[in-house]
Every structure is written in C-alpha cells, then in structure tokens.
Design an enzyme around this catalytic site. Sequence first.
Site, PDB file in Angstrom:
ATOM      1  N   SER A  51      11.664   1.482 -13.812  1.00 34.17           N
ATOM      2  CA  SER A  51      11.067   0.240 -14.265  1.00 34.17           C
ATOM      3  C   SER A  51      10.521   0.520 -15.652  1.00 34.17           C
ATOM      4  O   SER A  51       9.616   1.336 -15.817  1.00 34.17           O
ATOM      5  CB  SER A  51       9.947  -0.158 -13.305  1.00 34.17           C
ATOM      6  OG  SER A  51       9.075  -1.079 -13.935  1.00 34.17           O
ATOM      7  N   HIS A  86       7.615  -2.854  -7.962  1.00 38.45           N
ATOM      8  CA  HIS A  86       7.431  -4.298  -8.093  1.00 38.45           C
ATOM      9  C   HIS A  86       6.197  -4.529  -8.969  1.00 38.45           C
ATOM     10  O   HIS A  86       5.205  -5.088  -8.531  1.00 38.45           O
ATOM     11  CB  HIS A  86       7.258  -4.940  -6.710  1.00 38.45           C
ATOM     12  CG  HIS A  86       8.000  -6.237  -6.584  1.00 38.45           C
ATOM     13  ND1 HIS A  86       7.506  -7.316  -5.901  1.00 38.45           N
ATOM     14  CD2 HIS A  86       9.197  -6.636  -7.058  1.00 38.45           C
ATOM     15  CE1 HIS A  86       8.378  -8.314  -5.956  1.00 38.45           C
ATOM     16  NE2 HIS A  86       9.411  -7.925  -6.648  1.00 38.45           N
ATOM     17  N   HIS A 116      16.787  -4.366 -15.187  1.00 44.64           N
ATOM     18  CA  HIS A 116      16.437  -4.171 -13.788  1.00 44.64           C
ATOM     19  C   HIS A 116      17.662  -3.828 -12.937  1.00 44.64           C
ATOM     20  O   HIS A 116      17.615  -2.988 -12.065  1.00 44.64           O
ATOM     21  CB  HIS A 116      15.779  -5.451 -13.266  1.00 44.64           C
ATOM     22  CG  HIS A 116      15.233  -5.324 -11.890  1.00 44.64           C
ATOM     23  ND1 HIS A 116      13.912  -5.070 -11.640  1.00 44.64           N
ATOM     24  CD2 HIS A 116      15.836  -5.402 -10.677  1.00 44.64           C
ATOM     25  CE1 HIS A 116      13.724  -4.989 -10.345  1.00 44.64           C
ATOM     26  NE2 HIS A 116      14.869  -5.195  -9.726  1.00 44.64           N
ATOM     27  N   GLN A 141      12.756 -14.920  -0.949  1.00 43.41           N
ATOM     28  CA  GLN A 141      12.758 -13.708  -0.132  1.00 43.41           C
ATOM     29  C   GLN A 141      13.567 -13.870   1.158  1.00 43.41           C
ATOM     30  O   GLN A 141      14.004 -14.965   1.501  1.00 43.41           O
ATOM     31  CB  GLN A 141      11.317 -13.364   0.240  1.00 43.41           C
ATOM     32  CG  GLN A 141      10.471 -13.024  -0.960  1.00 43.41           C
ATOM     33  CD  GLN A 141      10.897 -11.715  -1.583  1.00 43.41           C
ATOM     34  OE1 GLN A 141      10.923 -10.691  -0.933  1.00 43.41           O
ATOM     35  NE2 GLN A 141      11.247 -11.759  -2.853  1.00 43.41           N
ATOM     36  N   ASP A 188      21.414  -7.061   0.362  1.00 44.47           N
ATOM     37  CA  ASP A 188      20.241  -7.927   0.355  1.00 44.47           C
ATOM     38  C   ASP A 188      20.224  -8.772  -0.905  1.00 44.47           C
ATOM     39  O   ASP A 188      20.827  -8.420  -1.909  1.00 44.47           O
ATOM     40  CB  ASP A 188      18.968  -7.092   0.428  1.00 44.47           C
ATOM     41  CG  ASP A 188      18.753  -6.281  -0.846  1.00 44.47           C
ATOM     42  OD1 ASP A 188      19.655  -5.505  -1.204  1.00 44.47           O
ATOM     43  OD2 ASP A 188      17.701  -6.451  -1.476  1.00 44.47           O
ATOM     44  N   ASP A 237      13.630   9.676  -7.212  1.00 44.37           N
ATOM     45  CA  ASP A 237      12.866   9.595  -8.453  1.00 44.37           C
ATOM     46  C   ASP A 237      12.603   8.134  -8.769  1.00 44.37           C
ATOM     47  O   ASP A 237      13.494   7.300  -8.697  1.00 44.37           O
ATOM     48  CB  ASP A 237      13.654  10.235  -9.601  1.00 44.37           C
ATOM     49  CG  ASP A 237      14.988   9.538  -9.842  1.00 44.37           C
ATOM     50  OD1 ASP A 237      15.917   9.727  -9.038  1.00 44.37           O
ATOM     51  OD2 ASP A 237      15.091   8.771 -10.822  1.00 44.37           O
ATOM     52  N   GLU A 251      15.223 -15.949  -6.446  1.00 39.20           N
ATOM     53  CA  GLU A 251      14.941 -14.702  -5.742  1.00 39.20           C
ATOM     54  C   GLU A 251      14.082 -14.950  -4.518  1.00 39.20           C
ATOM     55  O   GLU A 251      13.271 -14.111  -4.131  1.00 39.20           O
ATOM     56  CB  GLU A 251      14.307 -13.708  -6.710  1.00 39.20           C
ATOM     57  CG  GLU A 251      15.298 -13.315  -7.789  1.00 39.20           C
ATOM     58  CD  GLU A 251      14.750 -12.364  -8.835  1.00 39.20           C
ATOM     59  OE1 GLU A 251      13.670 -11.817  -8.632  1.00 39.20           O
ATOM     60  OE2 GLU A 251      15.435 -12.195  -9.853  1.00 39.20           O
ATOM     61  N   ARG A 301      14.548  -4.726   2.878  1.00 43.66           N
ATOM     62  CA  ARG A 301      15.899  -5.309   2.877  1.00 43.66           C
ATOM     63  C   ARG A 301      16.925  -4.357   2.266  1.00 43.66           C
ATOM     64  O   ARG A 301      18.101  -4.417   2.613  1.00 43.66           O
ATOM     65  CB  ARG A 301      15.908  -6.647   2.130  1.00 43.66           C
ATOM     66  CG  ARG A 301      15.267  -7.782   2.892  1.00 43.66           C
ATOM     67  CD  ARG A 301      15.634  -9.138   2.303  1.00 43.66           C
ATOM     68  NE  ARG A 301      15.348  -9.227   0.881  1.00 43.66           N
ATOM     69  CZ  ARG A 301      14.145  -9.429   0.357  1.00 43.66           C
ATOM     70  NH1 ARG A 301      13.102  -9.567   1.155  1.00 43.66           N
ATOM     71  NH2 ARG A 301      13.982  -9.510  -0.940  1.00 43.66           N
ATOM     72  N   GLU A 303      11.214   1.487  -4.370  1.00 45.38           N
ATOM     73  CA  GLU A 303      11.364   0.474  -5.415  1.00 45.38           C
ATOM     74  C   GLU A 303      10.039   0.236  -6.117  1.00 45.38           C
ATOM     75  O   GLU A 303       8.984   0.562  -5.586  1.00 45.38           O
ATOM     76  CB  GLU A 303      11.798  -0.862  -4.773  1.00 45.38           C
ATOM     77  CG  GLU A 303      13.300  -1.055  -4.694  1.00 45.38           C
ATOM     78  CD  GLU A 303      13.910  -1.464  -6.018  1.00 45.38           C
ATOM     79  OE1 GLU A 303      13.207  -1.421  -7.039  1.00 45.38           O
ATOM     80  OE2 GLU A 303      15.104  -1.832  -6.013  1.00 45.38           O
TER      81      GLU A 303
END
Lengths: 959, 260
Positions: free
Chosen positions: A743, A288, A225, A515, A471, A703, A513, A309, A286
């Site tokens: 990912s 998730h 990641h 937030q 962030d 991309d 992690e 962020r 991003e």
Amino acid sequence: MLWHFEISPRENFESAASHDVERHLAALGWRRMGPVEARRLYLLGGDIDEEDARRLGARLLSDEVVETCRVDAFDAVPSDDPRSVTITRKAGVMEPAEESIRRGAARLGLELDEIRTGTCFRFLGDLEEGDLETVARRLLANDVVDEILPGRRGLPLPHHPEPYRFRRIVVPLPDTDEGLLELSRSMGLSLNLEEMRTVRGHFAKMGRDPTDVELETLAQTWSEHCKHKTFTARVTMGERRYENLLKETVFEATRSLNKDWCVSVFKDNAGIVRFDDDFDLCIKVETHNHPSAIEPYGGAGTGLGGVIRDILGTGQGGKPVANLDVFCVGRPDVSAHNLPAGVHHPLRILEGVVAGVRDYGNRMGIPTVSGAVLFDERYTGNPLVFCGTVGLIPRGMSEGEARPGDLIVALGGRTGRDGIHGATFSSRELHEESESVDGGAVQIGNAITEKRMMDVLLAARDRHLFRAVTDCGAGGFSSAVGEMAEHIGADVELSRAPLKYPGLSYAEIWISEAQERMVLAVPPEHLDELKALCDSEDVESSVLGTFTDTSRLRLFYEGESVADMDMDFLHNGLPRPSREATWSPPPQEPREGFESRQPSDALAALLEEPNLASKEWIIRQYDHEVQAGSCIKPLVGARSDGPGDGSVVAPRLGSTKGFALGLGVQPWIADLDPYLASTAALDEAVRNVVAVGGDPEHTCLLDNFSWGNTAKPDRLGALVLAAEGLKDAALAMGMPFVSGKDSLNNEYATRDGSICIPHTVVVTALSLVHDVERTTTMDLKKAGNRLILVGPTRDERGGSAWMRLHGRRGDLAPHVDLKLAPKIHAAIHRVIRAGYAESCHDLSDGGLAAALAEMALAGDLGLEVELECVPGSEELETDAILFSETPSRYVLEIAASQWDDVRSILDGVPAADIGAVTASKRVRATHGKDTVVLDEDVDELAARFRSGLTRYMEGESRD
Amino acid sequence: MTEPRVCVLRAAGVNCNEETAFAFERAGAEVREIHVNQLLESPKLLGEFGAVAIPGGFSYGDDIAAGRILALEIDETLGEAFRSLVERGGLVIGICNGFQVLIKSGLLPGPSPDGPPIRATLRDNASHRYEDRWVRLRPDPSLCLFLNDDDELELPAAHAEGRFTVADESDLERLASDRRVALRYLGPEPGPAPYPFNPNGSAGDVAAIVDATGQVLGMMPHPERALFPWQHPRWTRERGRRTQGDGARIFENAVRHLRA
C-alpha cells in the site's frame, strides 16, 4: 402507514451505552452535559394498523423486562427537542439491521416496505449553543456515513432514491496533455499522463472514444492497488538496476528456495502451503489504510471482511480458521487541539478499528488470534490497518479456472453505491478534505451476509458446483470478472445485478465495491442445484453473464453494449514505468549530551509505554477461541494477562496438528536503515512462531508494505532496501514468501507539506506445529528453574524502545546475523519439541529487561539474573545489556537438572545460564559482583504494564 | 442400541455449530446440523431427535438484540415442536447466543408450575463490551439434567450481551428456590463474584438456568470450547492435570441421560 418506535430502558435498567457516552464526555471535559439517555429509534411502514404496530414494538423491537416501547404514528411524533440529537444512516449507507427487522416482521405476518433505524441521545445537563453538534461529531457519529440531526428526537422519512434512466456515456479523449490529466482527475481515475496517453492511443486505433465504464475499468485494473505498478517497475538506484523490483527480490527468494511444501505462491488471492494429508493452509494479509482513516469502524471491518473473502476466493474456496490484525496509529496522548484538520484523534481511530475488526470477525465466527498495535506521531493523519486470515483448503482444490461457457454468477450481498473508487482512492495521498471528497469510498459491512454466503459457498465447493471463484474486492465486479476472464473473455449484462436500491448507473454497478460479494464460474448444468442451495439459506445468487472465448470483455445494460474491450490491452497494455530511487542514510545523532534514566525507572516507563503495554483491552474484545482450536492464546500466564509471543491454532477438531502465527514490524529501525529494519521484522516474526513451538523448517512468510509516496525517489530508495532485506533474510532462514501486498501513498498532505508514515513492513510468519501439545508459553512456571539466554547481545539500541523513551533515535541499528540466526531458531525449536522448555520468550521491544519483566509478571513469579553471564556482554555497559534490541535472542526456562541436556541441543549457538526463577516476586539483576541494577516488585511492574494502554482506552484523558 | 440423536440448529450467523456438533458426537451422539429454514418449513422434523442444541454465534447479526429474531421464529412457529420434545423427555441446550434465543423466546425460564412466570432476560454486559475470558463456575443444587455433580467447572465465556437480569429481586429468589439456577460465576473469595470473575454483571452471578423440568438448559459459557486439556488457557502451567476439558461433562451427561 408509517409508525415511529422509541425504545427506552426502564428505570434501573439503563443501557451501558449511555454510561459509555458519559465516560467519554467526562474524558473530554464535558461532564456538565450529562447524564445521557440513549434510545433506539425505528421507523417502519407498510400495511400496518395500530394493533400491528404495538405488536411489532412488543414482540420484535423491545424487551419488556428491561425496556419500554413508545409507538407513534409518524406525523404525530413530537420530534423537536433542544436536548436531543438523533443519528441515522445517510442515504445509500448499509444498515445491516434492516434485513433482520424485515424478516422478524414477516414472521409476525407483517410485510414492511419502509424501514429506517437510528439512535437518539438526550443530554440532561448544561448545554451550550452548538454542543449537540460537536458532541455528535466527536463521539457519537461520523458524518461520512451518518446523518446528524441536532435538536431532534425522532427519525426523518426514509430515503427514496430516484430510479435510473439508461444513457450510454461516451467520453471524448482530449488532444492535449493538460486535458488528459484534467480528465483523469475529474473522473477520479488516478491514471498518470503516460497511462492516459496509452489509453488515448488504444482508442484512436479502434477509431472511437471510450465509454465511461471502459475508462473506469482501465483505471481500476491499472490502479496501483491492483497492479502494483511501483513494485513491479524498472527501478534504478545508483549502481543497482532492477527490471522488476518484486520479481528480483521477494519472489526471487521464494523461487530459489523452491520448497516442495509450497502449493501456490503469489498468484491466487492467497498463498497456499501443505498442512496435513487432507488439507492445505492458505494465508493472506491485506491493508485497508485510507478507508480506515476516514471511517475507522467501517474501514477496518470491511478490511477484515475483504481478506476473509480472499481466503474464500482462493483455489476453489478456503475455510477461514484464524484472523490477525495490525494497527498503526498516532500517539494516544496527542492533544485534540494539535491534530491536523480533518483528522480523527488516534484513540477514536483505535477504538473504531478495534470495534470494526471485533464486530466483523466475531460475527463471522473466525477467531482473531494474533495482532500488534504501534503508536507513532507520523501515523496520526494516515493510520495503517492490516488484516489477515488463514484458511484450510482441501488438498486438490487449490486451483480453479473458469472455462468458456461457464456462467458468471454473483453470490452474496447486493450492489450499492458504497465503495465506489476505492481502488483508485487508495492510490492517492490523503488530505484534509478526503473525508468529504472521497466519502463514497467508505463501506460499512454486514458480516452476517458474508457469513451466510460463506456457509453456502463452502457447501457448494464440496458438491463441486463451480469451477472457479474470486472475491469482489477493490474494483468490484470489474476486477473480479476481469481477472477470471483474463485469458478467455466475458459477456456481462449489468442490469441483472441485484441492487440495494434503485438509481445506480451501469458504470456504478460495474465498479462498486459493495461488500460481501463473490463471483463464481458455474457450469450451466450445476446452476439449478446451486440456486436451490442458495435459496435454502437465503443467499442471493444471480447470473450476470457468460465466460466466452472471445478474448474480449463485453458489457451490456438491458441489451445495449456499453463496453467492448480487448482483454490483452486491459491486462497487459499498462505501460511499465521506470523509476529512479535514491537513498542516503540519516545523519548520525550526537551521542553525547543525554542522561540515561536509571534502569529501574526506564524499565517501569517502558512497560507502560503504549507500544509495549498490555493489549488486553483489545484482545478480550475479540473472540479468539471460536472454532475451538485456539491452544496458545494471545494472552497467557497465571492470570491470562501475559503478552504471548505467537498464537497456536489446531484448526481441525479432534486433531493436534496445528499452526503458529507470528508478526514482526520495525518501523523505527527503518528510520535508520530500511534494509536492517526488514531483516529485523522478519526475524521478529520468526521468533514469535518459534518461541511457541512452530517449526522453522516449515515456516512461510508474507510481506506487507505500507509506504509513503514512492514517486519521491527517497521513499522508493527505502522500499528497494527493505525489499532487499526481506530477500536476504528469507534466503538465510530458508523461509519462502508465499503472498504479500503493498500500500503506497501513505502520506498526509497538510498546508506545511506532506507527512510521510514511517516505512512500515509487516512480516507475518506461519509455521507448522506438528503436535500442539509440544508447545510452550512465555510465563515463568516454577521457582528454582534456570533461565537460559540464547543468542548473543550487541549494543544495538538504535531505534529501540529505550532510545525512544529518551526522545532519541540512536544510531546503532540492530543487525540480524544471517548465518547464526537460522541456527538459533532451529536450536530453540529442538529444545521446545523435546519438551525441555518450561517457558520461552523472545527478546524484542525493551530488550532483555522487558522480556524478563514480562515473563515474571505473566508467571506471577520472580527471577534473579547476573548480567555478566549474558553472552556478548563483556564489553557492554549495563544499559546496553538490559535494553539493546539485538535480534535472534530468546530466554528459555528449564528445570535445573536439564541444563546439560539442553546445552548439548544448543551446541554451536551462544547460550548461557544467566539466573533462576524465584518465588520472591521480584525482578532482580546484578551486573558485576554485588552491583544490583534492578530490584523491582513484580506486582508494581504488572500494574504499569496493564494500565499503559488501558488508561487511555478507558478514557482517562483525551485532551 | 441406536445412539441418541441430536439436532444442532443452524441459522444465518450461528457460528459454533461445528464444535457443538463435534462435542455431542465425541460424547456418543449421532448429530445432524439442520438449518432453521428447513425446520420452519417442517417443524415435525424435531420429532426425530432426542435433543436440540442451539449453538453460539450471532443469529441474524444479533440485530435489535442478541438472539431476538431467531427467538421470534421459534416462539411463533416452532414453540409447539420444542414443547413436545420436552414433554417426551427430550433435552434442549442453548449455549451463549442459544441461551439468548431460549430466554427471548420464552422457553426459558418457561412456565412456573406454581406461580406466575419468572421474568428474566439477558442484556448488554455491564462493561458495555464484547469480552472473551475464561470463568470459574459452580453448579447450584438444581434440577439440571446436564450436570450431575457439584464440581467446579472452568469454561470460556465470550459475549457482549450476557448480563442475566431479572425484573425483580423476587424473580431471582424464586429461580433459586425452584432449583433452577444451574451455574453461577465463582469469584476468588466466598460471596458475590466481582468483575471480571462475573464477566458481565449478571444478577446473582447467574451463568446458566434451566426450565421447570430441568431438561432445557441455557448457559452463557461455552462448554464446546473446553473438551481437550490444551484448550484451557493455563494448560502449559498445569500439564498432566486434566485428561479432558470441563465442558465435556455437559455433553456426556446429556448423552447418558438420553440413553437411559
């Protein structure tokens, strides 16, 4: 004393929440259980007498016009009730309302030291054994984050976590390979054997074993990641050899284009390009995916919160001005009985992710203006969630760098046990026990904490109170501090981090992690001013430590050393893998043996196919107009229900300078050829911005790859081809990539083997719009206007919506003509900018037929075209002209008198007048003299288009 | 002449403050954005202003109910300051979340000079969803000082809890007869507006109301998002038809009133 509050609607003022549950019950075939009553529950404790409790109930917790409030002492709550199920958050899961309740009570002069909230659903119909539990799991709650209490109508006692007792944990590294792998597995490190050996060698040299937090830090920093090991690997595929796949493909296009308006590419949290004299634009997208598979609402919400962020953490801080999202989920019509174990129904996932983005984006006050939703059965076990944000950043603030001596300041939310191991979790395949095993990786966000933090951060930026910011994303403090201190060093005292609740170990604090947190590098002389600013708006700030010049990362807990690591090893010690890739094209489908549907029938079916059908049900739930800059909205046309191509935003109040956002994604072409799929996706993203007035000369790209397990050579081969396609297309278009993300490991392991998602590249295009008044939309404007088809048509129905409608894949995949395509995009831009385009629509899913139908239904007008006029149609059968998905094509609507002018602008580009807009509200097409191939009622087409997705979302059927 | 001074209130989760400030500035006001924490510490600050705007957003996350916590803060601590602003002829406008705050703090509907208080609130949309869509609005003959004609307006509405609700039908009748309904949602045909023209199921299609002085306005739709022609969802179909958005009138009228 503890008081229990139950808020119920008064008669005739039932909350819409209970109607919603009843609707879902009906859809699931459980109508017998209704009607349903929904009640809000609160448990509040403190120095509160009965009169105080009644005051809290009346003034804070309920609305006396429409609600009643029942107050009980906690021990007196009659909580057993066979018709009720109570749902409340699990221990350690964020409940955003608690802070507001505390604040409200304080305003009434009451200090609360216990808060718990929940909801009670009471079912008044026929109940059978186990119903409550089943309904709660399927509809009302997610046991990853919720505690489900069937048979109860009251809240249980609040949680009281055990305090933490410090113990330094050293982890001996085994001598055997098996031992190393077992350690990696049992600690959830997701490090492979070579990496574990490298770690062992490093600590052997230092003559000691690592602590737990040192291993965790390495695992986070070296995770797929964070490090993109695959994409930057040495890759061999037949004759092709790459020293670094990413550098030699996507980066290479950017490097060689060398645009002077690119400010910062591929190094910060977002790519940065020039906007106007005062501001640059930054953009990031991003994924998730895995968190959203397990907890769709929290996963998508925090996905968006995270990419917001990223913008806040770019340069010295960008101000978010627009969001986008792309969801890929299973087919909406899949039967609940056919789902793999441990998998949520695609509709539940879609509802959850939409609600997650809605609640986070809307609360942040950032318009969500652009998006896409794709349905394919291979996304069922492993749905995809892409979230993106565009920001404005003052020119000259695009770089930030921490210096030794600067203070490490954590800003925003508190640290909790949420999201532990997110980075390493996302680097694994999902399986049916992911929910229970990896539940800790799921986070629930609190957008208001992030909004407050954003307000303060941007104010602090404008007062120059910090030197650098990043962030806390995957890996939490570990990644944020680790990155900022990479070239200098850092000392961190972990016990100074404010916690949501006691009980966290130093390692948990470091890698959580949780937030809504940012890390700033603050020169000591600015600390007081920063703290005062934070205090004035209720934002928490804490000094965790100092940036140093030691080139070491040193962690302490209450003064005791718990980690002391070499920065160079941490960031550069990861062994570079070499990977083998293969690719063989899929076998051709036999062409004979299938009967194609009549064009009329196919068009109607395509428009209501969920992939093409209106996404209005989703778009309306997003505030796409906050900040007042949205000028081409996602829904356009006479009734504001036409599917717009790109969106245009003017981000500075009072200025007409804007940008356009467009998306492209072509997973079904990738089944045939990943190279062609990524060029087609790129072309689609470009068409979407150009069609609304974006300038192709000032367009940058992003991309985002979501891929299967690239340890398998065929998946990696597809990745290589896709990356090559992006490079070639970007070079041909003259559009640089400025940011991206991948990912991998998006597969779902079942007993019968692993299900791999389609190879999915999302390309995002961001274009300048020099004057938002020189833009256009896709809805037909006026009867009598001419329709000009620009770009040649070839028989390229492979992977098309039409082929899928026939249950086939096809084999003629769409090719982007890399020489011609940039000329077409440029010509369309000239026509729009000169003000000739009454409307403009790109041809994508469903080809020419779908594009024309969409233009007609959006404009509430009709049209009549002659297919033999279509450029390139001479050799083509009717179905190919109507439904081929050849890229780089647009339909323009222009005034009849202006065709000569427009023709000269389009010089050198295949273009033809194919027909006219009519007042008749019919979509008519003829092929050859008097052969009518389409003659459809626009209202009927519109009804199909509008209901295609909505009927599922409104709960027509789920079983 | 000094320009009218307008306070745009900020709080955790308020997010339409910048465009609201811009709308007032564009209409000629001098605007200061003030955080509610500062006001809670010194309510007297309000004395410096001719008008207060409570913008849209999600104050305190709309936890418990939309606008509830900020309403409680105003009611408990700032009520006097707001009332004295109104007594000296000042204006208050609450937009979207600001309307929810005003109605839950009791500043709206506010006292009725001749009779018991009118009981009204805003609750979850009948669709049970947040929805963003443009609506047509018709001014009612009312005391509202922010509207001075009966021309229709088109504005965006974007909320999850905008269903205007009265405790009893008689509350709605009194509100209308007291000339305190400022705007109603307008359907395609005469008579009650069906969904989605009435986007949230509001009783009597009520979109905005004023207090008994006409100086305090609460409205669900967002005038600050409708200042320029190109903000309209159909502007590419109606090029040249507008010189500005319909929302601009609300701010211009307010500033004109404050100058008078």
